[in-house]
Design a protein around this motif. Structure first.
Motif, PDB file in Angstrom:
ATOM      1  N   GLY A  28      -1.046  -6.269  -9.840  1.00  0.00           N
ATOM      2  CA  GLY A  28      -0.663  -7.628 -10.361  1.00  0.00           C
ATOM      3  C   GLY A  28      -2.250  -7.848 -11.109  1.00  0.00           C
ATOM      4  N   ARG A  29      -2.885  -6.826 -11.059  1.00  0.00           N
ATOM      5  CA  ARG A  29      -4.418  -7.688 -11.711  1.00  0.00           C
ATOM      6  C   ARG A  29      -4.583  -7.840 -12.807  1.00  0.00           C
ATOM      7  N   GLY A  30      -3.522  -6.994 -13.822  1.00  0.00           N
ATOM      8  CA  GLY A  30      -3.773  -6.939 -15.006  1.00  0.00           C
ATOM      9  C   GLY A  30      -2.234  -7.869 -16.139  1.00  0.00           C
ATOM     10  N   CYS A  31      -2.331  -8.853 -15.169  1.00  0.00           N
ATOM     11  CA  CYS A  31      -1.244  -9.228 -15.257  1.00  0.00           C
ATOM     12  C   CYS A  31      -1.903 -10.367 -16.157  1.00  0.00           C
ATOM     13  N   LEU A  32      -0.734 -11.537 -16.776  1.00  0.00           N
ATOM     14  CA  LEU A  32      -1.243 -12.437 -17.254  1.00  0.00           C
ATOM     15  C   LEU A  32      -0.828 -13.753 -16.318  1.00  0.00           C
ATOM     16  N   PHE A  33       0.474 -12.779 -15.915  1.00  0.00           N
ATOM     17  CA  PHE A  33       1.293 -14.794 -14.890  1.00  0.00           C
ATOM     18  C   PHE A  33       1.005 -14.230 -13.543  1.00  0.00           C
ATOM     19  N   GLY A  34       1.227 -15.223 -13.129  1.00  0.00           N
ATOM     20  CA  GLY A  34       1.604 -15.374 -11.235  1.00  0.00           C
ATOM     21  C   GLY A  34       0.683 -14.454 -10.225  1.00  0.00           C
ATOM     22  N   ASP A  35       1.212 -14.334  -9.174  1.00  0.00           N
ATOM     23  CA  ASP A  35      -0.200 -14.042  -8.250  1.00  0.00           C
ATOM     24  C   ASP A  35      -0.719 -12.553  -8.305  1.00  0.00           C
ATOM     25  N   VAL A  36      -1.297 -11.907  -7.574  1.00  0.00           N
ATOM     26  CA  VAL A  36      -2.462 -10.279  -7.251  1.00  0.00           C
ATOM     27  C   VAL A  36      -1.858 -10.532  -5.614  1.00  0.00           C
ATOM     28  N   VAL A  37      -1.097  -9.377  -5.879  1.00  0.00           N
ATOM     29  CA  VAL A  37      -0.595  -9.578  -4.155  1.00  0.00           C
ATOM     30  C   VAL A  37      -1.178  -7.759  -3.644  1.00  0.00           C
ATOM     31  N   ALA A  38      -1.909  -8.089  -2.793  1.00  0.00           N
ATOM     32  CA  ALA A  38      -1.918  -7.145  -1.485  1.00  0.00           C
ATOM     33  C   ALA A  38      -1.309  -6.660  -0.703  1.00  0.00           C
ATOM     34  N   ALA A  39      -1.267  -4.969  -0.229  1.00  0.00           N
ATOM     35  CA  ALA A  39      -0.733  -4.972   0.759  1.00  0.00           C
ATOM     36  C   ALA A  39      -1.654  -4.295   1.802  1.00  0.00           C
ATOM     37  N   ALA A  40      -0.944  -4.468   3.342  1.00  0.00           N
ATOM     38  CA  ALA A  40      -2.482  -2.769   4.387  1.00  0.00           C
ATOM     39  C   ALA A  40      -1.438  -2.760   5.353  1.00  0.00           C
ATOM     40  N   VAL A  41      -1.451  -1.146   5.016  1.00  0.00           N
ATOM     41  CA  VAL A  41      -0.185  -1.249   5.588  1.00  0.00           C
ATOM     42  C   VAL A  41      -0.739   0.418   6.910  1.00  0.00           C
ATOM     43  N   VAL A  42      -0.767   0.734   8.148  1.00  0.00           N
ATOM     44  CA  VAL A  42      -0.962   1.221   8.796  1.00  0.00           C
ATOM     45  C   VAL A  42       0.135   2.466   9.729  1.00  0.00           C
ATOM     46  N   LEU A  43       0.054   3.400   9.135  1.00  0.00           N
ATOM     47  CA  LEU A  43       0.996   4.617   9.582  1.00  0.00           C
ATOM     48  C   LEU A  43       0.520   5.359  10.762  1.00  0.00           C
ATOM     49  N   PRO A  44       1.522   5.558  11.629  1.00  0.00           N
ATOM     50  CA  PRO A  44       1.358   6.502  12.540  1.00  0.00           C
ATOM     51  C   PRO A  44       0.911   7.576  12.725  1.00  0.00           C
ATOM     52  N   VAL A  45      -0.217   8.443  13.303  1.00  0.00           N
ATOM     53  CA  VAL A  45      -0.398   9.614  13.764  1.00  0.00           C
ATOM     54  C   VAL A  45       0.027  10.406  12.866  1.00  0.00           C
ATOM     55  N   GLY A  46       0.145  11.367  12.055  1.00  0.00           N
ATOM     56  CA  GLY A  46       0.740  12.623  12.312  1.00  0.00           C
ATOM     57  C   GLY A  46       1.900  12.647  11.467  1.00  0.00           C
ATOM     58  N   LEU A  47       2.426  11.219  10.239  1.00  0.00           N
ATOM     59  CA  LEU A  47       3.594  10.948   9.759  1.00  0.00           C
ATOM     60  C   LEU A  47       3.414  11.644   8.742  1.00  0.00           C
ATOM     61  N   VAL A  48       4.020  12.593   8.182  1.00  0.00           N
ATOM     62  CA  VAL A  48       3.835  13.016   6.489  1.00  0.00           C
ATOM     63  C   VAL A  48       5.422  12.178   5.655  1.00  0.00           C
ATOM     64  N   LEU A  49       4.814  11.414   4.669  1.00  0.00           N
ATOM     65  CA  LEU A  49       5.873  10.431   4.243  1.00  0.00           C
ATOM     66  C   LEU A  49       6.043  11.725   2.957  1.00  0.00           C
TER      67      LEU A  49
END
Length: 208
Positions: A28-49
């Motif tokens: 949402g960094r380039g939007c004219l409207f609304g919040d900028v939204v961030a996420a942080a995610v810690v995944l398990p060691v060795g998990l492959v998605l």
């Protein structure tokens, strides 16, 4: 073209004995409207998605499915939002960094290392800013999916009905022709970023 190893950064850190590695990204960094939204995610060691990639490169349907999978698999995940009035007062880059910082602080585990999409997070934590990180790191890509699905759902389920007539559910607040025309006709809402509108309608000064 060789397949990108999206665990190259993570594997190196795992090999050093680190286990709590957080991917961090914002949307949402380039939007004219609304919040900028961030996420942080810690995944398990060795998990492959296998299918996780930069959220902009995958379909909405697939993002929604991966969102559920990431939340299910993650050791910890967190989302933070910074609203348009704050964006206007401190600028979008600082607002993006603030959202990222708050997302990291919202994790239930303290990360030992941050992998961040092309930014630095203002915390005393070891970190790497990775250009195009959302395509190169599984952890950052996972954060990008969580952030994008969260913001898109706010656009479609909350903001669009709050401010009908702007097409927020469709363009998600970006400066499309439909959005610009609606702004000219209806004027800005309290959730529009005034600092972004200044250059948008130079010929329409009287509106703002």
């Amino acid at each position: 073209m060789s397949e990108i190893n999206r665990l190259a950064y993570e594997s190196e850190l795992w090999a050093q004995g680190l286990t709590a590695i957080a991917g961090v990204d914002e949307v949402g960094r380039g939007c004219l409207f609304g919040d900028v939204v961030a996420a942080a995610v810690v995944l398990p060691v060795g998990l492959v998605l296998e299918e996780v990639n930069d959220s902009k490169q995958i379909s909405e349907k697939k993002r929604d499915r991966l969102y559920e999978l990431i939340i299910e698999e993650a050791v910890s995940w967190s989302v933070a939002r910074v609203e348009s009035s704050v964006i206007d007062s401190i600028n979008i880059r600082q607002a993006s960094r603030l959202a990222m910082k708050q997302a990291v602080q919202g994790l239930s585990v303290t990360p030992e290392y941050l992998l961040v999409d092309a930014e630095t997070v203002d915390l005393k934590l070891a970190q790497a800013a990775i250009i195009k990180g959302d395509s190169l790191s599984q952890s950052i890509a996972a954060a990008s999916i969580i952030a994008k699905v969260t913001r898109d759902r706010l656009c479609t389920e909350v903001w669009d009905s709050l401010y009908p007539g702007y097409g927020i559910a469709v363009h998600k607040g970006y400066a499309t022709k439909v959005h610009r025309e609606a702004l000219l006709e209806l004027g800005p809402t309290p959730m529009h970023r005034r600092s972004f509108l200044k250059n948008l309608f130079v010929e329409q000064q009287e509106l703002f």
